[in-house]
Design a protein around this motif. Structure first.
Motif, PDB file in Angstrom:
ATOM      1  N   VAL A   4       0.839  -1.106  -0.052  1.00  0.00           N
ATOM      2  CA  VAL A   4      -0.011   0.019  -0.260  1.00  0.00           C
ATOM      3  C   VAL A   4       0.853   1.340   0.055  1.00  0.00           C
ATOM      4  N   GLY A   5       0.452   2.286  -0.689  1.00  0.00           N
ATOM      5  CA  GLY A   5       1.200   3.351  -1.010  1.00  0.00           C
ATOM      6  C   GLY A   5       1.438   4.387   0.535  1.00  0.00           C
ATOM      7  N   GLY A   6       2.309   5.161   0.446  1.00  0.00           N
ATOM      8  CA  GLY A   6       2.680   5.869   1.646  1.00  0.00           C
ATOM      9  C   GLY A   6       4.093   5.740   2.033  1.00  0.00           C
ATOM     10  N   ASN A   7       4.981   5.104   1.160  1.00  0.00           N
ATOM     11  CA  ASN A   7       6.167   4.753   1.574  1.00  0.00           C
ATOM     12  C   ASN A   7       6.477   3.961   2.630  1.00  0.00           C
ATOM     13  N   ARG A   8       5.240   2.726   2.916  1.00  0.00           N
ATOM     14  CA  ARG A   8       5.634   2.009   4.040  1.00  0.00           C
ATOM     15  C   ARG A   8       6.468   0.818   3.775  1.00  0.00           C
ATOM     16  N   GLY A   9       7.218   0.599   4.760  1.00  0.00           N
ATOM     17  CA  GLY A   9       8.260  -0.428   4.879  1.00  0.00           C
ATOM     18  C   GLY A   9       7.710  -1.733   5.883  1.00  0.00           C
ATOM     19  N   ARG A  10       8.553  -2.699   5.561  1.00  0.00           N
ATOM     20  CA  ARG A  10       8.079  -3.877   6.322  1.00  0.00           C
ATOM     21  C   ARG A  10       8.726  -3.718   7.756  1.00  0.00           C
ATOM     22  N   LEU A  11       8.219  -4.362   8.677  1.00  0.00           N
ATOM     23  CA  LEU A  11       8.661  -4.068   9.984  1.00  0.00           C
ATOM     24  C   LEU A  11      10.074  -5.147   9.914  1.00  0.00           C
ATOM     25  N   PRO A  12      11.287  -4.896  10.640  1.00  0.00           N
ATOM     26  CA  PRO A  12      12.351  -5.718  10.790  1.00  0.00           C
ATOM     27  C   PRO A  12      12.021  -6.986  11.377  1.00  0.00           C
ATOM     28  N   ARG A  13      12.567  -7.891  10.770  1.00  0.00           N
ATOM     29  CA  ARG A  13      12.099  -9.308  11.395  1.00  0.00           C
ATOM     30  C   ARG A  13      12.571  -9.640  12.756  1.00  0.00           C
ATOM     31  N   SER A  14      13.238  -8.812  13.190  1.00  0.00           N
ATOM     32  CA  SER A  14      13.806  -8.787  14.758  1.00  0.00           C
ATOM     33  C   SER A  14      12.591  -8.454  15.595  1.00  0.00           C
ATOM     34  N   ILE A  15      12.045  -7.383  15.052  1.00  0.00           N
ATOM     35  CA  ILE A  15      10.702  -6.676  15.862  1.00  0.00           C
ATOM     36  C   ILE A  15       9.379  -7.593  15.486  1.00  0.00           C
ATOM     37  N   ALA A  16       9.221  -7.828  14.072  1.00  0.00           N
ATOM     38  CA  ALA A  16       7.988  -8.622  13.629  1.00  0.00           C
ATOM     39  C   ALA A  16       8.023  -9.928  14.364  1.00  0.00           C
ATOM     40  N   ASN A  17       8.899 -10.707  14.727  1.00  0.00           N
ATOM     41  CA  ASN A  17       8.983 -11.925  15.324  1.00  0.00           C
ATOM     42  C   ASN A  17       8.411 -11.761  16.694  1.00  0.00           C
ATOM     43  N   LEU A  18       8.413 -10.607  17.383  1.00  0.00           N
ATOM     44  CA  LEU A  18       7.898 -10.646  18.703  1.00  0.00           C
ATOM     45  C   LEU A  18       6.563 -10.391  18.804  1.00  0.00           C
ATOM     46  N   PHE A  19       5.747 -10.177  17.927  1.00  0.00           N
ATOM     47  CA  PHE A  19       4.446 -10.109  17.775  1.00  0.00           C
ATOM     48  C   PHE A  19       3.618 -11.292  17.504  1.00  0.00           C
ATOM     49  N   ALA A  20       2.410 -11.552  18.043  1.00  0.00           N
ATOM     50  CA  ALA A  20       1.369 -12.397  17.619  1.00  0.00           C
ATOM     51  C   ALA A  20       0.699 -11.781  16.393  1.00  0.00           C
ATOM     52  N   ARG A  21       0.826 -12.365  15.067  1.00  0.00           N
ATOM     53  CA  ARG A  21       0.470 -11.735  13.775  1.00  0.00           C
ATOM     54  C   ARG A  21      -1.064 -11.848  13.423  1.00  0.00           C
ATOM     55  N   VAL A  22      -1.877 -11.154  13.224  1.00  0.00           N
ATOM     56  CA  VAL A  22      -3.388 -11.527  12.857  1.00  0.00           C
ATOM     57  C   VAL A  22      -3.493 -10.953  11.307  1.00  0.00           C
ATOM     58  N   GLN A  23      -3.712 -11.459  10.403  1.00  0.00           N
ATOM     59  CA  GLN A  23      -4.071 -11.076   9.118  1.00  0.00           C
ATOM     60  C   GLN A  23      -5.421 -10.855   8.751  1.00  0.00           C
TER      61      GLN A  23
END
Length: 326
Positions: free
Chosen positions: A135-154
């Motif tokens: 999606v626009g807005g110059n959004r990047g991905r979360l670094p894997r080291s941070i993303a792995n700390l979350f429980a992710r819901v799509q």
């Protein structure tokens, strides 16, 4: 929260990510601090810094807690909206919050030595939301080291049926109700809500096909636009309809110009017909229809800078919410 893991909700704009967290907090009687993240966010804004203040007429320098620190000290839930927009140094500072622990955390930059430099751990009260990187807005991905700390819901986009059910809930206080009080104002009927929804879907399809909305940056239509229309209707529809009624009841003020481009022409007895509706007995509903149409134009057409796009949107609105004119 039972697993003490922070929760990350990922989905397209308007899918209800933020709303879901706020509603769960409300149902559980919790307070939730919503923090809008951006590329300009700083560690000082979120955690605090030393600022100049006046105490008893004397200027002194004191530590002032930031939004995240205040929430931690009061046991408030923390909702980091668009967390993937945070710059790397802010994500690094937020890292200890995402640990599955209720241990105290050291506040970055705090000069205290008496224990005030620590804040209670989040203990599973941290939530994040983000749109997909596509999606626009110059959004990047979360670094894997941070993303792995979350429980992710799509989350996925709502179906048309789900979206209409949400629209009915959004507009419920503006729709006719059998148990309504005598002063309840009906800003939109059930039939008109269906018409508005059909126009919303058609305009959204034009945007998705890039038939409109190419100029002036990327445009997207979603549930937020229906919520905006609800808010505009709630704030202006009654006054606008009353304005139209006064013009209808005051022929000398109307002339041949009408209201909003719709003619209030003279009837056979020298009185204006009710907005071309064929009779004064339908004036109230016609005033409401005109107010709804003008509010819809403001929400949907006015957001596009290109006049050709505005014309296309108005065509869709005219098909769904037609107004008679000379």
């Amino acid at each position: 929260a039972a697993s003490k893991s922070p929760l990350l909700l990922v989905g397209p704009p308007g899918a209800g990510k933020t709303f879901a967290v706020l509603q769960v907090a409300k149902l559980l009687g919790a307070t939730c601090a919503r923090i809008n993240c951006s590329q300009s966010a700083t560690v000082e804004q979120l955690f605090g810094n030393i600022m100049s203040v006046v105490r008893n007429g004397v200027r002194v320098f004191e530590w002032q807690d930031g939004s995240v620190t205040r929430a931690l000290r009061t046991g408030t839930w923390v909702l980091l909206d668009e967390v993937n927009l945070c710059p790397p140094e802010v994500l690094d500072a937020l890292g200890p919050l995402f640990q599955q622990s209720d241990r105290k955390i050291l506040i970055p930059g705090h000069p205290g030595t008496d224990g005030s430099q620590y804040a209670p751990g989040a203990n599973g009260r941290i939530f994040g939301t983000m749109n997909p990187a596509s999606v626009g807005g110059n959004r990047g991905r979360l670094p894997r080291s941070i993303a792995n700390l979350f429980a992710r819901v799509q989350l996925t986009e709502c179906s048309e049926e789900e979206l209409f059910e949400i629209a009915q809930c959004l507009f419920q206080d503006l729709l006719p109700r059998p148990d309504a009080s005598p002063d309840h104002y009906v800003a939109i009927t059930a039939e008109q809500l269906h018409q508005v929804f059909d126009a919303h879907l058609e305009i959204a399809q034009l945007v998705n096909d890039r038939s409109i909305g190419v100029a002036g940056g990327r445009h997207e239509l979603n549930m937020r636009d229906l919520a905006k229309l609800r808010d505009v209707l709630r704030g202006t529809s009654r006054d606008f309809a009353e304005h139209c009624r006064l013009l209808v009841d005051a022929p000398g003020l109307v002339g041949q110009h009408g209201v909003g481009g719709v003619s209030l022409r003279e009837g056979t007895q020298g009185k204006p017909d009710a907005l071309e509706a064929g009779g004064r007995h339908t004036a109230s509903s016609d005033h409401r229809a005109l107010a709804l149409r003008r509010c819809a134009e403001l929400v949907y057409a006015a957001q596009f800078p290109d006049p050709d796009d505005q014309a296309r949107v108005n065509q869709a609105l005219n098909k769904a919410l037609p107004l008679s004119s000379d």
